[in-house]
Write a protein that holds these residues in place. Structure first.
Motif, PDB file in Angstrom:
ATOM      1  N   LYS A 181      14.918 -16.869  -5.478  1.00  0.00           N
ATOM      2  CA  LYS A 181      14.046 -16.452  -4.401  1.00  0.00           C
ATOM      3  C   LYS A 181      14.828 -15.159  -4.026  1.00  0.00           C
ATOM      4  O   LYS A 181      13.622 -14.789  -3.826  1.00  0.00           O
ATOM      5  N   ARG A 182      16.030 -14.772  -3.965  1.00  0.00           N
ATOM      6  CA  ARG A 182      16.190 -13.554  -3.666  1.00  0.00           C
ATOM      7  C   ARG A 182      15.730 -12.416  -4.383  1.00  0.00           C
ATOM      8  O   ARG A 182      15.866 -11.243  -4.151  1.00  0.00           O
ATOM      9  N   ARG A 183      15.549 -12.791  -6.071  1.00  0.00           N
ATOM     10  CA  ARG A 183      15.582 -12.198  -6.934  1.00  0.00           C
ATOM     11  C   ARG A 183      14.577 -11.759  -7.129  1.00  0.00           C
ATOM     12  O   ARG A 183      13.799 -10.122  -7.204  1.00  0.00           O
ATOM     13  N   PHE A 184      12.963 -13.147  -6.717  1.00  0.00           N
ATOM     14  CA  PHE A 184      11.995 -12.473  -6.480  1.00  0.00           C
ATOM     15  C   PHE A 184      11.758 -11.616  -5.468  1.00  0.00           C
ATOM     16  O   PHE A 184      10.497 -10.794  -5.539  1.00  0.00           O
ATOM     17  N   LEU A 185      11.958 -12.019  -4.258  1.00  0.00           N
ATOM     18  CA  LEU A 185      12.215 -10.850  -3.646  1.00  0.00           C
ATOM     19  C   LEU A 185      12.479  -9.530  -2.761  1.00  0.00           C
ATOM     20  O   LEU A 185      11.398  -8.286  -3.052  1.00  0.00           O
ATOM     21  N   LEU A 186      13.115  -9.435  -4.379  1.00  0.00           N
ATOM     22  CA  LEU A 186      13.817  -7.623  -4.532  1.00  0.00           C
ATOM     23  C   LEU A 186      13.094  -6.994  -5.024  1.00  0.00           C
ATOM     24  O   LEU A 186      12.437  -6.296  -5.138  1.00  0.00           O
ATOM     25  N   ILE A 187      12.604  -7.843  -6.430  1.00  0.00           N
ATOM     26  CA  ILE A 187      11.191  -7.331  -7.212  1.00  0.00           C
ATOM     27  C   ILE A 187      10.564  -6.977  -6.379  1.00  0.00           C
ATOM     28  O   ILE A 187       9.842  -5.824  -6.341  1.00  0.00           O
ATOM     29  N   LEU A 188       9.415  -8.048  -5.841  1.00  0.00           N
ATOM     30  CA  LEU A 188       8.452  -7.640  -5.019  1.00  0.00           C
ATOM     31  C   LEU A 188       8.565  -6.749  -3.969  1.00  0.00           C
ATOM     32  O   LEU A 188       7.824  -5.363  -4.196  1.00  0.00           O
ATOM     33  N   GLY A 189       9.927  -6.455  -3.270  1.00  0.00           N
ATOM     34  CA  GLY A 189      10.218  -5.513  -2.693  1.00  0.00           C
ATOM     35  C   GLY A 189       9.814  -4.114  -3.292  1.00  0.00           C
ATOM     36  O   GLY A 189       9.495  -3.101  -2.662  1.00  0.00           O
ATOM     37  N   THR A 190      10.993  -4.483  -3.999  1.00  0.00           N
ATOM     38  CA  THR A 190      10.753  -2.644  -4.564  1.00  0.00           C
ATOM     39  C   THR A 190       9.809  -2.151  -5.309  1.00  0.00           C
ATOM     40  O   THR A 190       9.093  -1.017  -5.454  1.00  0.00           O
ATOM     41  N   ALA A 191       8.522  -3.652  -6.233  1.00  0.00           N
ATOM     42  CA  ALA A 191       7.465  -2.938  -6.305  1.00  0.00           C
ATOM     43  C   ALA A 191       6.339  -2.328  -5.066  1.00  0.00           C
ATOM     44  O   ALA A 191       6.032  -1.769  -4.867  1.00  0.00           O
ATOM     45  N   ALA A 192       6.501  -2.916  -3.746  1.00  0.00           N
ATOM     46  CA  ALA A 192       5.947  -2.375  -2.628  1.00  0.00           C
ATOM     47  C   ALA A 192       6.103  -0.962  -2.720  1.00  0.00           C
ATOM     48  O   ALA A 192       5.361  -0.320  -1.866  1.00  0.00           O
ATOM     49  N   PHE A 193       7.790  -0.919  -2.282  1.00  0.00           N
ATOM     50  CA  PHE A 193       7.951   0.374  -2.523  1.00  0.00           C
ATOM     51  C   PHE A 193       7.670   1.645  -2.749  1.00  0.00           C
ATOM     52  O   PHE A 193       6.865   2.345  -3.050  1.00  0.00           O
ATOM     53  N   ILE A 194       7.324   1.603  -4.718  1.00  0.00           N
ATOM     54  CA  ILE A 194       6.834   2.258  -5.401  1.00  0.00           C
ATOM     55  C   ILE A 194       5.566   2.118  -5.343  1.00  0.00           C
ATOM     56  O   ILE A 194       4.968   3.501  -4.489  1.00  0.00           O
ATOM     57  N   CYS A 195       4.517   1.486  -4.841  1.00  0.00           N
ATOM     58  CA  CYS A 195       3.394   1.707  -4.335  1.00  0.00           C
ATOM     59  C   CYS A 195       3.071   2.177  -2.885  1.00  0.00           C
ATOM     60  O   CYS A 195       1.985   3.301  -2.559  1.00  0.00           O
ATOM     61  N   PHE A 196       3.758   2.241  -2.156  1.00  0.00           N
ATOM     62  CA  PHE A 196       3.778   2.618  -0.078  1.00  0.00           C
ATOM     63  C   PHE A 196       4.098   4.115  -0.751  1.00  0.00           C
ATOM     64  O   PHE A 196       3.812   5.312   0.396  1.00  0.00           O
ATOM     65  N   ILE A 197       5.411   4.381  -2.003  1.00  0.00           N
ATOM     66  CA  ILE A 197       5.307   6.188  -1.887  1.00  0.00           C
ATOM     67  C   ILE A 197       4.224   6.788  -2.505  1.00  0.00           C
ATOM     68  O   ILE A 197       4.179   8.011  -2.248  1.00  0.00           O
ATOM     69  N   ILE A 198       3.762   6.484  -3.237  1.00  0.00           N
ATOM     70  CA  ILE A 198       2.923   6.751  -4.304  1.00  0.00           C
ATOM     71  C   ILE A 198       1.937   7.154  -4.242  1.00  0.00           C
ATOM     72  O   ILE A 198       0.713   7.743  -3.560  1.00  0.00           O
ATOM     73  N   LEU A 199       1.686   5.753  -2.415  1.00  0.00           N
ATOM     74  CA  LEU A 199      -0.283   5.970  -1.560  1.00  0.00           C
ATOM     75  C   LEU A 199       0.518   7.456  -0.857  1.00  0.00           C
ATOM     76  O   LEU A 199      -0.696   7.616  -0.757  1.00  0.00           O
ATOM     77  N   GLY A 200       1.510   7.760  -0.462  1.00  0.00           N
ATOM     78  CA  GLY A 200       1.433   7.933   0.701  1.00  0.00           C
ATOM     79  C   GLY A 200       1.660   9.515   0.010  1.00  0.00           C
ATOM     80  O   GLY A 200       1.270  10.444   0.800  1.00  0.00           O
TER      81      GLY A 200
END
Length: 76
Positions: A13-32
Motif C-alpha cells: 500500500k505504501r509503495r503504491f501510494l509513493l508511486i502514485l504520489g510521484t506520478a501526480a507530482f510530475i504531472c503537476f510540475i509539467i502542468l505548472g
C-alpha cells in the motif's frame, strides 16, 4: 540497489501510494510549467497571472509530494 533509510520493507500500500504520489507530482510540475511558458495554451490570462498561477500549481505539487514522503506515525 535499493536505499531504504528506515531499514524495513515498505508495505505494498505504501509503495503504491509513493508511486502514485510521484506520478501526480510530475504531472503537476509539467502542468505548472505548461501554464507558465506555453503561449499557445488557450488561457485568457495576463502574462503575470499565468506565471503566478503556474507557480501556485508548482508550489501545490511540492506540498503534495512532501506529504507523500512524510512518514505517518500511525502507519502499521
Amino acid at each position: 540497489m535499493s536505499i531504504n533509510l528506515d531499514k524495513e520493507q515498505k508495505s505494498p500500500k505504501r509503495r503504491f501510494l509513493l508511486i502514485l504520489g510521484t506520478a501526480a507530482f510530475i504531472c503537476f510540475i509539467i502542468l505548472g510549467l505548461m501554464i507558465m511558458f506555453w503561449d499557445a495554451l488557450p488561457l485568457q490570462l495576463q502574462p503575470y497571472q499565468r506565471k503566478l498561477f503556474g507557480a501556485f500549481i508548482i508550489g501545490y505539487a511540492i506540498l503534495r509530494f512532501s506529504r507523500v514522503l512524510k512518514k505517518d506515525k500511525y502507519d502499521e
